[in-house]
Enzyme design. Structure first.
Site, PDB file in Angstrom:
ATOM      1  N   HIS A  28      77.862  21.547  57.327  1.00  0.00           N
ATOM      2  CA  HIS A  28      77.197  20.388  57.946  1.00  0.00           C
ATOM      3  C   HIS A  28      78.209  19.562  58.745  1.00  0.00           C
ATOM      4  O   HIS A  28      77.904  19.074  59.837  1.00  0.00           O
ATOM      5  CB  HIS A  28      76.606  19.461  56.875  1.00  0.00           C
ATOM      6  N   SER A  70      76.237  27.154  52.267  1.00  0.00           N
ATOM      7  CA  SER A  70      74.847  26.729  52.083  1.00  0.00           C
ATOM      8  C   SER A  70      74.795  25.813  50.873  1.00  0.00           C
ATOM      9  O   SER A  70      75.527  26.027  49.892  1.00  0.00           O
ATOM     10  CB  SER A  70      73.963  27.956  51.830  1.00  0.00           C
TER      11      SER A  70
END
Ligand code: PAF
Length: 304
Positions: free
Chosen positions: A35, A183
């Site tokens: 991210h 993830s």
């Protein structure tokens, strides 16, 4: 860094930003370096970086992990602050989805294959929230990771089809040192399953130098089948060569850019990943060579 929870507060701040270049990184939180690479990309090209943190109930099936999806909000805010994010939008479910709402986005054919077939309604729910976030934040650009390749393709399709005034920027996949794509769901994996999950990257590596769809699929499947044979918790769903925009399955007649996309359930955790391929198309035949020779001869003749 400002943190806002209501649409009203967001609208007030957005109005003050005027014509600034705003980059939106939509997330469901449980932020990791993948991210933050999206945030870094936004930072490079935008004046203001907005991160949305919202675990979207519409994109989870009834048997999926909505209730237990990690929500480490303070940790997420700390790392956004360190990364120089200007604004975090963290609405509650009823802020974004009032009880009387009726209209949703439909992803179309792209939403019913591969991840869409395994997770019915997932892409409709994802696109509905992404469109709302784009409408509310009104970013110049919004950044999406390539790991969720079908999500990226669906968002691009929606932005084109519904004339949404935003640039969709695609960011590279960020991997753990052993190749596993980062993830938020990796934390669900037990140590042996985490080890088996590395087969996904090895499969993509094995496929990545192939230039025909069948050879790429065969190379990946060999590695994935071996992982499934070694660990009954590793269940391969698909490994397929697809068009990066439509997710239509490609074959050895096809040439040009493609993706080898794969999904496996490891323990109770669904993992997806992909790698880019360049397909060479069908092998050249003697007739192709003769036809080329005739064309070159005719061209030379024309110039002579
Ligand atoms: O990729 C995700 O985290 C989500 O699907 C997104 C884009 C934030 C929409 O909820």
């Amino acid at each position: 860094m400002k943190v806002v929870h209501s649409i009203h507060e967001l609208e007030l701040i957005r109005a003050q930003l005027g014509d600034a270049q705003v980059g939106l990184v939509p997330t469901m939180g449980a932020l990791h370096p993948g991210h933050m690479s999206l945030v870094d990309l936004a930072r490079k090209v935008c004046d203001v970086v907005v991160v949305s943190i919202f675990v979207n109930p519409l994109q989870f099936g009834p048997e999926e992990d909505y209730a237990r999806y990690p929500r480490p909000l303070q940790h997420d805010l700390d790392i956004c602050e360190q990364a120089g994010v200007e604004l975090v939008f963290n609405p509650g479910v009823t802020d974004l989805f009032p009880a009387q709402r009726q209209v949703t986005v439909q992803a179309g054919p792209l939403g019913s294959v591969f991840e869409g077939s395994a997770r019915p309604g997932h892409f409709d729910g994802m696109l509905t929230v992404v469109l709302k976030l784009l409408n509310l934040v009104q970013p110049t650009m919004s950044i999406f990771g390539r790991k969720d390749a079908q999500q990226l393709a669906s968002v691009k399709r929606m932005v084109t089809d519904l004339n949404v005034d935003v640039e969709i920027v695609q960011a590279p996949i960020i991997r753990e040192p052993d190749g596993l794509a980062m993830s938020s769901r990796n934390q669900y994996l037990s140590p042996p399953d985490r080890q088996s999950a590395t087969a996904i990257w090895r499969a993509l590596e094995a496929a990545s130098t192939e230039v025909t769809a069948s050879a790429a699929k065969r190379a990946a499947t060999e590695v994935l089948d071996a992982a499934a044979a070694a660990n009954p918790n590793f269940v391969l769903d698909y490994a397929e060569v697809v068009d990066p925009e439509t997710f239509a399955v490609l074959d050895d007649e096809d040439s040009g850019p493609a993706l080898l996309a794969t999904a496996a359930t490891v323990g109770a955790t669904r993992l997806i990943d992909n790698t880019e391929l360049t397909l060479a198309g069908p092998p050249r035949t003697d007739e192709d060579e003769d036809a080329d020779g005739d064309r070159i001869g005719a061209f030379r003749g024309a110039r002579a």
